[in-house]
Structure formats: structure tokens, C-alpha cells
Design a protein around this motif. Structure first.
Motif, PDB file in Angstrom:
ATOM      1  N   VAL A  50     -50.938  -5.878  18.997  1.00  0.00           N
ATOM      2  CA  VAL A  50     -49.848  -5.041  19.515  1.00  0.00           C
ATOM      3  C   VAL A  50     -48.610  -5.872  19.823  1.00  0.00           C
ATOM      4  O   VAL A  50     -47.507  -5.595  19.311  1.00  0.00           O
ATOM      5  CB  VAL A  50     -50.320  -4.273  20.772  1.00  0.00           C
ATOM      6  N   PHE A  51     -48.757  -6.913  20.635  1.00  0.00           N
ATOM      7  CA  PHE A  51     -47.585  -7.680  21.044  1.00  0.00           C
ATOM      8  C   PHE A  51     -46.943  -8.418  19.866  1.00  0.00           C
ATOM      9  O   PHE A  51     -45.710  -8.489  19.769  1.00  0.00           O
ATOM     10  CB  PHE A  51     -47.966  -8.673  22.140  1.00  0.00           C
ATOM     11  N   LYS A  52     -47.765  -8.960  18.970  1.00  0.00           N
ATOM     12  CA  LYS A  52     -47.185  -9.644  17.810  1.00  0.00           C
ATOM     13  C   LYS A  52     -46.492  -8.668  16.868  1.00  0.00           C
ATOM     14  O   LYS A  52     -45.460  -9.000  16.265  1.00  0.00           O
ATOM     15  CB  LYS A  52     -48.268 -10.425  17.069  1.00  0.00           C
ATOM     16  N   SER A  53     -47.050  -7.462  16.749  1.00  0.00           N
ATOM     17  CA  SER A  53     -46.377  -6.446  15.927  1.00  0.00           C
ATOM     18  C   SER A  53     -45.054  -6.031  16.546  1.00  0.00           C
ATOM     19  O   SER A  53     -44.058  -5.837  15.834  1.00  0.00           O
ATOM     20  CB  SER A  53     -47.285  -5.229  15.763  1.00  0.00           C
ATOM     21  N   ILE A  54     -45.013  -5.923  17.876  1.00  0.00           N
ATOM     22  CA  ILE A  54     -43.762  -5.581  18.552  1.00  0.00           C
ATOM     23  C   ILE A  54     -42.730  -6.697  18.355  1.00  0.00           C
ATOM     24  O   ILE A  54     -41.527  -6.432  18.169  1.00  0.00           O
ATOM     25  CB  ILE A  54     -44.018  -5.307  20.040  1.00  0.00           C
ATOM     26  N   ASP A  55     -43.191  -7.963  18.382  1.00  0.00           N
ATOM     27  CA  ASP A  55     -42.266  -9.075  18.125  1.00  0.00           C
ATOM     28  C   ASP A  55     -41.667  -8.991  16.727  1.00  0.00           C
ATOM     29  O   ASP A  55     -40.476  -9.272  16.533  1.00  0.00           O
ATOM     30  CB  ASP A  55     -42.993 -10.406  18.300  1.00  0.00           C
ATOM     31  N   VAL A  56     -42.492  -8.605  15.758  1.00  0.00           N
ATOM     32  CA  VAL A  56     -41.979  -8.453  14.392  1.00  0.00           C
ATOM     33  C   VAL A  56     -40.981  -7.310  14.307  1.00  0.00           C
ATOM     34  O   VAL A  56     -39.918  -7.427  13.676  1.00  0.00           O
ATOM     35  CB  VAL A  56     -43.152  -8.226  13.414  1.00  0.00           C
TER      36      VAL A  56
END
Length: 310
Positions: A50-56
Motif C-alpha cells: 500500500v505505502f509503496k504504491s502510494i509513493d509511486v
């Protein structure tokens, strides 16, 4: 066929209780590591997915340039909603109690009750993600509706009424141009975040639907029919056929029975059609962003799968 259906139910019930006892025994042996493992999986999913996808998404996903201020705001709201839902101690206590309930329900009531508890706990833990999906679906619907209305206003076709002056129509066009332009520039940002949460929501729905299908297959698997087909094939006779013997030059009448593959794949095939219809309805709801007041996880209705397997 009533007695055969009773055999199916009895065998499915015994298998359900046996598998439930095995699951309860395995979890009881590893009860010290069950809750920490579940918590690590939850934390790993939150941080690595979730957090890495939001960063992308906050940057330039796939080279698509998003509106920076709105993208930062959306990313901040997503991190806040996911990261501040419950304290670690409360979450640890909730998971520990769920593990104890899973041992009890699986051991005394069978595998289906235990898996149902796992599904319910998963839905409760996924409430922040579900809420974000419905929130961004609502944002996308409102944004799309405003864009459409401003386009009609720009074309001078918004709530046309007879008797309007030419100056009043020109004012409509000017307002439509001023509001339509920023709405069009913001549309990619809103659409990207909506599609991300829609994809995550659809993945969770498919996972829960797959668990339900596995339980249904375990319940309706034709084990009794396969066993009786082997020992008493006459019960499954569908007709006769003539077998010509070349050596003796005569015809022999032989019974024709239901094939093995027909007994094995007939019920799962009809159940698969019901599942595909359910997935198609979910895709239509997500793509079209229909009403957000629908049930969170609408599974296959019992009458639908009973009609599919009978």
C-alpha cells in the motif's frame, strides 16, 4: 436420488469436521507464532504494497504527470487513513483473540465455521482500504458529473430554456470554459487514485470469493457418486449401446453409464459459470463507479449456487 444426496451431505459433514480438527490442532501447536505471523503479514502488506504504491502514485506513475498539489493531498489522506486506524496493542489483542476463536470454532464446529471467521476478521482488518475505495469512488463520480455538466454548459446546452437572452447564454459559455479547463486537468489524478483503490478492492473481493468457492466445492464434491459409480455402475445407467463382435459376427447389448468426467466436472462447471457472472457484475460496478451504497462484499447468494449445483 434422495439417498445419494444424503450420502453427499454426510460425507461432506464428516470431512468438514475432520479438516476442522486438523486445522485446530495445527494452529494450537503453533499458537505462539500464529498471532505474530499474522501481524507481520499485515504490516508487510501495508508497507510493501500500500505505502509503496502510494509513493509511486505521488510521483509520475507510468510517466503520467499528475497534478502535484492534488496528488500530494490524496497521498496524505491515504497514508493517514491507513496508518492511524488502530493502535498496535489493540490490533495485537484483536488478532490474538481471533486466533483463539479460530481454534475453538474449527475444532468444535468444523472447517467452514473456522474459515468464515477468517473471512470476517479479514474484512474487519480491511475496513480502512474499503472505506478509501468508496471515498475515491464517490470523488470520481462527483468529479465526472461536474465535468460533464461544465461541458454541457460550455456547449450552451445546460438546462436549456426558451426565452433566454443571447447575453445569458454567452455567460454560460464563459463560466463553462473557466470551470471545465481545471476539471479536465484534474481528471487524470482523480482517475488514477480511484483505479488504484478499485484494483485493491477487487483483489480482496476475488480472494474472498475464491475462499467461498473452495468451501462450496468441498461441500458439493461428488465423492459418494464417484464411489458408487465404481462399485455399482448400474445406478448411473443412462441407456444402452450395441457392441459388434467381429470374431463372432454378432451384436451384444451393453449398458451405457454416466462417464467419470461427467460426474467429476459437471457440478464445478456449473458453479464456475455462476462465479464468472458474479465477477462480471463486480467489474461493471467498479468500472462504472455505480452507487457506493451497495453492500461491501456481496458474495454469491445461496439460492444461486444451489441452483448451479443441482
Amino acid at each position: 436420488q434422495n439417498w445419494m444426496g444424503s450420502w453427499h451431505k454426510a460425507i461432506a459433514k464428516v470431512a468438514d469436521h475432520v479438516l476442522g480438527l486438523l486445522l485446530a490442532a495445527w494452529i494450537f501447536q503453533n499458537r505462539g507464532a500464529a498471532a505474530p505471523t499474522a501481524l507481520r503479514l499485515l504490516d508487510s502488506f501495508k508497507r510493501e504494497v500500500v505505502f509503496k504504491s502510494i509513493d509511486v502514485l505521488e510521483g509520475a506513475p507510468g510517466g503520467l504527470k499528475l497534478y502535484e498539489d492534488l496528488s500530494h493531498f490524496f497521498a496524505w489522506t491515504c497514508r493517514s487513513a491507513v496508518g492511524t486506524t488502530a493502535s498496535p496493542k489493540a490490533l495485537e489483542m484483536f488478532v490474538s483473540i481471533s486466533v483463539r476463536l479460530l481454534i475453538f470454532l474449527s475444532g468444535f464446529f468444523g472447517l467452514q465455521r473456522g474459515v468464515s471467521l477468517v473471512v470476517d476478521v479479514s474484512v474487519l482488518l480491511a475496513v480502512p482500504y474499503i472505506a478509501l475505495y468508496y471515498a475515491y469512488a464517490l470523488v470520481f463520480r462527483v468529479h465526472w458529473r461536474l465535468t460533464r455538466e461544465m461541458y454541457l454548459l460550455f456547449r450552451g446546452r445546460w438546462q436549456e430554456k426558451s426565452g433566454e437572452s443571447e447575453d445569458f447564454i454567452i455567460e454560460h459559455v464563459i463560466v463553462g470554459v473557466l470551470l471545465l479547463t481545471p476539471l479536465l486537468f484534474l481528471m487524470p489524478t482523480v482517475l488514477v487514485y480511484h483505479m488504484f483503490w478499485a484494483l485493491l478492492f477487487f483483489t480482496m473481493k476475488i480472494t474472498l470469493l475464491g475462499i467461498q468457492i473452495l468451501l462450496l466445492l468441498a461441500e458439493v464434491f461428488p465423492l459418494a457418486s464417484l464411489w458408487l459409480r465404481f462399485w455399482r455402475p448400474g445406478l448411473f445407467q443412462t441407456g444402452i449401446h450395441l457392441d459388434y463382435e467381429r470374431s463372432g459376427g454378432r451384436l451384444t447389448v451393453r449398458p451405457r453409464s454416466t462417464p467419470w468426467l461427467g460426474l467429476l466436472f459437471n457440478t464445478p462447471g456449473r458453479l464456475l459459470k455462476c462465479v464468472l457472472a458474479e465477477v462480471a457484475r463486480d467489474l461493471k460496478t467498479i468500472i462504472l463507479s455505480e452507487t457506493v451504497l451497495l453492500p461491501l462484499f456481496k458474495t454469491i447468494h445461496p439460492t444461486e449456487w444451489q441452483a448451479a449445483v443441482t
